[in-house]
Structures are given as structure tokens and as C-alpha cells.
Design an enzyme around this catalytic site. Structure first.
Site: not given
Ligand code: GTP
Ligand code: SPV
Ligand code: MN
Length: 582
Positions: A251-252, A227, A367, A207, A278, A249, A198, A70
Site C-alpha cells: 500500500c505504498g 509495520h 519482489r 516479519k 517496512d 502490505s 517466500y 505470505r
Molecule cells: P510491503 O512491502 O508489502 O509492505 O508494501 P509497501 O507498503 O512498501 O508497498 P509499495 O510501496 O511497494 O507499493 C505497492 C504498490 O502500490 C505498488 O504497485 C505501487 O506502485 C503502488 N503505489 C505506491 N504508492 C502509490 C501512490 O501514491 N498512488 C498509487 N495510485 N499507487 C501507489
Molecule cells: C509484506 O507483505 O508486508 C512485505 C513482504 O513487506 S514480506 O516480507 O513477505 O512480509
Molecule cells: Mn511489509
């Protein structure tokens, strides 16, 4: 084909003319249409087939090298009054923005097909769902929208019934970052995007519509567009509590949404059900509780870090019918990314022979796109038109220091303050520096379609007579020790924190009151089978009074940025915290 809705036909005709598209194709969402598009993209190189033995119907897309995330600096909220967009958004005068975009769109689809993509955000028969139409010249966008939304004939039928829809226009243009803009016109429910293919910049249902435009609509109509992931925690008695959680984003959210409980929990009968990973739309029901739907129909998730150890459900759903964007590939053409224990990348995300000197094999923001139904923990409740009732709302960030593993807000107003004041280290999900702590209120900094001051007031307004609001918590899985190692094992073990939250919801444990909120009391967090030493756990549950006084000062400064629009109640609440930090 065309629609029964004259307004829709006229709008499509206008853009067909302006862009000079060779053809117009109205998407019906059918299997045949999808197969034809895949064939087309395999021919053009937009998609590369992956190993059909290990990954049937899976494809790799390599984006333009400078189009991988983004672009917050190129994303605008264009309201008549600048203050309505607020200091949390970039703003442009709507007429100026439209003129700029019209100049970019002029002739941009010569030689291309203009796809008309009707979609519904939310179960097609849900009163909480909302529809939109995206015009795009990218077949990759169409393929992704088909997985991420209820796209096609059923959505068009609802749009024709309702007569209103969000109008989104998208062209990849020439992918030149200097000619890239993501514009939002919340007052007229419009989106105009140019120059990027993207995810968040191009899949306009996600979004742009489901957060920026929807948050604006939600404020007017008395609901919230957030979000947030949504999950269900089923206990051994068979009772399910639903929780929504906002983390910035990368962050898990995806990982928590499809968590598999650790050993011990599973045997005892605990289960996690995935509703969404999400975005969450929620509104008060007749009984005063908040009801939530996932407006999406698929996951657009971060690949790196996803493994059988961290997220087995995600790995299981990625073995067929998925699109991978900017991952690496192995010699036998399987998708690969950092964090997978097996396999060796031979080509990196740009298609070059893999050389560690060039950085990671998969782009850090690579992704996958996959239908929600492929997730083993997906619950039929995600299709319930009424949504699921929430027992808890969780805010969380990526903070290597200061913020404890978990704490509970004193009440709703304090919870809104906790959300408003949250901060997190930036990630690769957006272009720019990574690892810089910034305020990211409710994980909505990049996504709130209006002034954060008004947004905080809107959140506070849900606390009214008759409301049965969820408890609010804050978590941080990302605390590190002096050596830079995560203190908390995270992933499946986050179940322990969810269990404590449910116990608090049911008033089964008293917790331990501190100045910043309620933390788990002695012995309240289940440590059976947990591999962590006592000192680390103590550090994770420690409130550093001195450092928190500094944090409270920083939050006060931040809230001042929204001037008179920041509700006084938040400053009063912050004072309560400050007075206890002695
Ligand atoms: P968006 O799709 O961008 O909104 O992200 P999201 O909040 O769904 O994040 P996602 O669950 O994909 O996690 C992003 C990264 O954080 C990945 O590389 C995960 O492996 C890592 N991660 C997720 N949960 C944990 C956790 O509990 N501990 C640690 N250390 N890393 C984590
Ligand atoms: C984020 O960046 O929080 C995502 C991926 O979930 S996107 O759809 O590109 O915003
Ligand atoms: Mn997101």
C-alpha cells in the site's frame, strides 16, 4: 566452526540431529561466502543470472508456483494462554505446535546443508537493536538475509556478548502448501517455519522476528515494533523532520519512503531522506520524544508498478547487486514487470513463454531484494545507533471511497483510535482474495504478536507526563472516481501532503477541524504545478457525514471483538467523533 555460546551450539546441534542435515555451515557474511553461495545456486537453478551488461550481479529466483506470498491462514502465535494471542491471530497450543513442527523437521534436511545465520536487526552498535539466529536449509534465504539484515560475524559477536537471541528454525521442506506452517513462540522468543521459501514466511528476521516477536518484547520493555517506513523531510532551511508511516502490505510504504519531490519543491531545496521502508522500532528518549530505528539493512520491495516515473530511486538502486523474485524477463535477459514503460517480456514469472492469456508477466507480488545503501536517498542517519526523533506518525490504507486524502488526529488518544480503526483493501502480498476491505489496525493485522486489545492499551500508554509525542495523521492515496480512476496522482505529489503535515507540526497553518479530525484548510495544500481539477480535490477533502456514521458503527463493532481487553478510552474517543457527526 561453532560459537562461544554453549546454548547456541546445543540448539544448532539439536536441529542438525533432528533434521539429519548432511553439513552445518556457520555464515560469516563475507564476500567469499556470498560468492560461493551464488555459484551453488546458479548450479542448482535456484538463481538465474540476469544480463551482466545492464544488471551486473543481479539474479532471478523463480519460486514454487504455490509459494509466492505470505500465508496468514498458516501463521500462528502460540502462547500458553489463548487470549494473549487474541482474535487477531491464529493460535495453537505451544506444545502441540512444537510436536507438529518436530514431526515435519525430522529428517527434512537429509542431503542438504544446514546454514546457521546470525543476524542483527538494527545498527550493530545500537541499544535499540536486537539479534537472532536463523537456521535454514535454503541458500536463497541466506542470500536474502545477507541483504536484509546485518548478518554474520559482527552479529555473532554481539550475540555472544549479550547471551540472548531469537531462535528461528526454517526449512523449505517439500514446498507442499499442506505441510506449511509459520509458528511463533513469543514467550520463549522462538520461531519455527516449514514448507515455504517466500520472504515473510522464510526470512525470519523480517516479519516473524522484527514484528511478531519484537512487538511482544516491545510491550514488555516499553517500546513499539511497527509495520512502518521512516523518512526524513528536509526543508529549504535545511531542517529535517522525521516521519514514520504505517500502510498495509503493498500500500505504498516503499514508494513514500524514497519519494522524489515534484518540480518546484526540488528547486526550492526540499529533499526526502530514506531511513527505512517496512519496519520501525521506536522508543521514548530522555527528552520525551520518540526515537526510531530501521531494524533492516535492505529492501524486499514490490516490483510491479515500480518505474522511472513512480519511483526513480528504486529503479536506480536495482541496476546492480539485486535479487529479483518471480519477475518476468525480456529477450536480452533483463528483469521486467508490469508498469515498466519499456521492454517486452518474453518469459513470464514461471519461465513460460509470455502469453497474456496466462495473466500478468510478473507475479503481482514479485519482489526485489537489495541493500539499503544502494538507494540514492538513503541517509547516514539510518545508521545512527540512537535512531531519529519522530515529528509525525502517519496511518494509511487503500480505500477507494470514504476516507479523505489526509486528516490529522485531535490528539494522541484520537490518533490511536484512528490507527486501530483503519481498514484497507487486501493485496497480493498475502494469499487470498484481493481488493476486499478489512480492518488492519496500524497495518499490523498480520504482524502483531499479541492481542490487539492489549496492543491498543500499550499504544495509549505512551501518552504520559513529560512525553513529547509526534502528531498523528491518516492518509489515503487510493480514492477512485466513478470510472475507477485514482483521483490523486500520488507518488511524488504525496510530497504536498507531507509538506502540509510539517506545517501542522510547526503550527504554521490552522487546518480545518471536522468530526473525524483536522483537514487542510482552504489554500493550505500546495497546488502549484499539480495536475488535478478542483472538483476532484474537493472530493478528496470531503467528509461524508452519513457514510462516516456507518464507518463509526463498524469500528465500534470491530473494537468489541477484543472484549474487555479493548481500552475504554477508545470507545470514549469514538463517541466524541460520533457526537460531532451531525
Ligand atoms: P510491503 O512491502 O508489502 O509492505 O508494501 P509497501 O507498503 O512498501 O508497498 P509499495 O510501496 O511497494 O507499493 C505497492 C504498490 O502500490 C505498488 O504497485 C505501487 O506502485 C503502488 N503505489 C505506491 N504508492 C502509490 C501512490 O501514491 N498512488 C498509487 N495510485 N499507487 C501507489
Ligand atoms: C509484506 O507483505 O508486508 C512485505 C513482504 O513487506 S514480506 O516480507 O513477505 O512480509
Ligand atoms: Mn511489509
Amino acid at each position: 566452526m561453532s560459537s562461544k555460546l554453549a546454548e547456541l551450539n546445543a540448539w544448532v546441534a539439536h536441529y542438525a540431529d533432528l533434521t539429519g542435515a548432511d553439513r552445518v555451515h556457520w555464515c560469516d557474511g563475507s564476500e567469499e561466502e556470498s560468492a560461493r553461495l551464488v555459484e551453488l545456486m546458479l548450479g542448482s537453478g535456484d538463481l538465474i543470472a540476469l544480463n551482466p551488461q545492464t544488471h551486473p550481479n543481479c539474479f532471478l529466483h523463480r519460486s514454487s508456483v504455490s509459494d509466492v506470498a505470505r500465508v496468514e491462514h498458516l501463521t500462528f502465535v502460540c502462547t500458553a494462554n489463548r487470549d494473549d494471542a487474541g482474535p487477531n491471530n491464529h493460535w495453537m497450543d505451544p506444545e502441540q505446535a512444537k510436536a507438529k513442527m518436530a514431526a515435519l523437521y525430522k529428517g527434512c534436511m537429509k542431503g542438504r546443508t544446514l546454514y546457521v545465520v546470525p543476524y542483527c536487526m538494527g545498527p550493530i552498535d545500537s541499544p535499540l537493536a536486537r539479534c537472532g539466529v536463523e537456521i535454514t536449509d535454503s541458500p536463497y534465504v541466506v542470500a536474502n538475509m545477507r541483504l536484509m539484515t546485518r548478518m554474520g560475524a559482527a552479529a555473532l559477536a554481539r550475540i555472544e556478548r549479550e547471551g540472548t537471541f531469537v531462535k528461528g528454525v526454517h526449512s523449505t521442506g517439500d514446498l507442499n502448501p499442506d505441510r506449511r506452517f509459520i509458528m511463533h513462540f513469543p514467550e520463549e522468543l522462538g520461531i519455527q517455519s516449514f514448507g515455504s521459501g517466500y520472504g515473510g514466511n522464510a526470512l525470519l528476521g523480517k516479519k516473524c522476528h522484527a514484528l511478531r516477536i519484537a512487538s511482544w518484547q516491545a510491550r514488555q520493555e516499553g517500546w513499539l515494533a511497527e509495520h512502518m517506513l521512516i523518512l526524513g523531510v528536509e526543508n529549504p532551511q535545511g531542517e529535517t523532520h522525521y516521519i514514520a508511516a504505517a500502510f498495509p502490505s503493498a500500500c505504498g510504504k516503499t514508494n513514500l519512503a524514497m519519494l522524489i519531490p515534484p518540480q518546484g519543491y526540488r528547486e526550492a531545496g526540499w529533499k526526502i531522506w530514506t531511513v527505512g521502508d517496512d519496519i520501525c522500532w521506536m522508543r521514548p528518549g530522555a527528552d520525551g520524544r520518540l526515537y526510531a530505528i530501521n531494524p533492516e539493512a535492505g529492501y524486499f520491495g514490490v516490483a510491479p508498478g515500480t518505474s522511472a516515473k513512480t519511483n526513480p530511486n528504486a529503479l536506480a538502486m536495482l541496476t546492480h547487486d539485486a535479487i529479483f523474485t518471480n519477475v518476468a524477463v525480456t529477450a536480452d535477459n533483463q528483469p521486467w514487470w508490469e508498469g515498466l514503460p519499456d521492454g517486452t517480456p518474453v518469459a513470464d514469472w514461471q519461465g513460460r513463454a509470455f502469453d497474456p492469456a496466462n495473466g500478468p508477466a510478473a507475479h503481482p507480488n514479485s519482489r526485489f531484494t537489495v541493500s539499503a545503501r544502494q538507494c540514492p536517498s538513503y541517509t547516514p542517519m539510518a545508521e545512527d545507533p540512537q535512531g531519529v526523533p519522530l515529528s509525525a506518525i502517519v496511518f494509511g490504507g487503500r480505500r477507494e471511497s470514504l476516507v479523505p486524502l489526509v486528516f490529522e488526529a485531535r490528539d494522541w488518544t484520537h490518533g490511536v483510535l484512528v490507527g486501530a480503526g483503519m481498514a484497507s483493501e487486501t493485496t497480493a502480498a498475502a494469499t487470498g482474495a484481493v481488493g476486499v476491505v478489512r480492518r488492519d489496525s496500524m497495518a499490523m493485522k498480520p504482524f502483531a504478536g499479541y492481542n490487539f486489545g492489549d496492543y491498543f492499551a500499550h499504544w495509549l500508554s505512551f501518552d504520559k507526563p513529560g512525553a513529547k509525542l509526534p502528531k498523528i495523521f491518516h492518509v489515503n492515496w487510493f480514492r477512485k472516481n466513478a470510472g475507477g480512476k485514482f483521483l490523486w496522482p500520488g507518488f511524488g505529489d504525496n510530497m504536498r501532503v507531507l509538506e502540509w503535515m510539517i506545517k501542522r507540526v510547526k503550527n504554521e497553518v490552522p487546518g480545518h477541524a471536522t468530526a473525524i479530525g483536522i483537514l487542510p484548510g482552504e489554500g493550505e495544500l500546495n497546488r502549484d504545478g499539480l495536475n488535478i481539477d478542483a472538483a476532484d480535490l474537493q472530493a478528496l477533502l470531503h467528509v461524508d457525514t452519513h457514510a462516516w456514521r456507518t464507518e463509526v458503527g463498524a469500528i465500534a463493532d470491530y473494537l468489541e471483538e477484543f472484549g474487555e481487553r479493548t481500552p475504554a478510552a477508545l470507545f470514549e474517543e469514538l463517541d466524541k467523533t460520533a457526537r460531532q457527526l451531525v
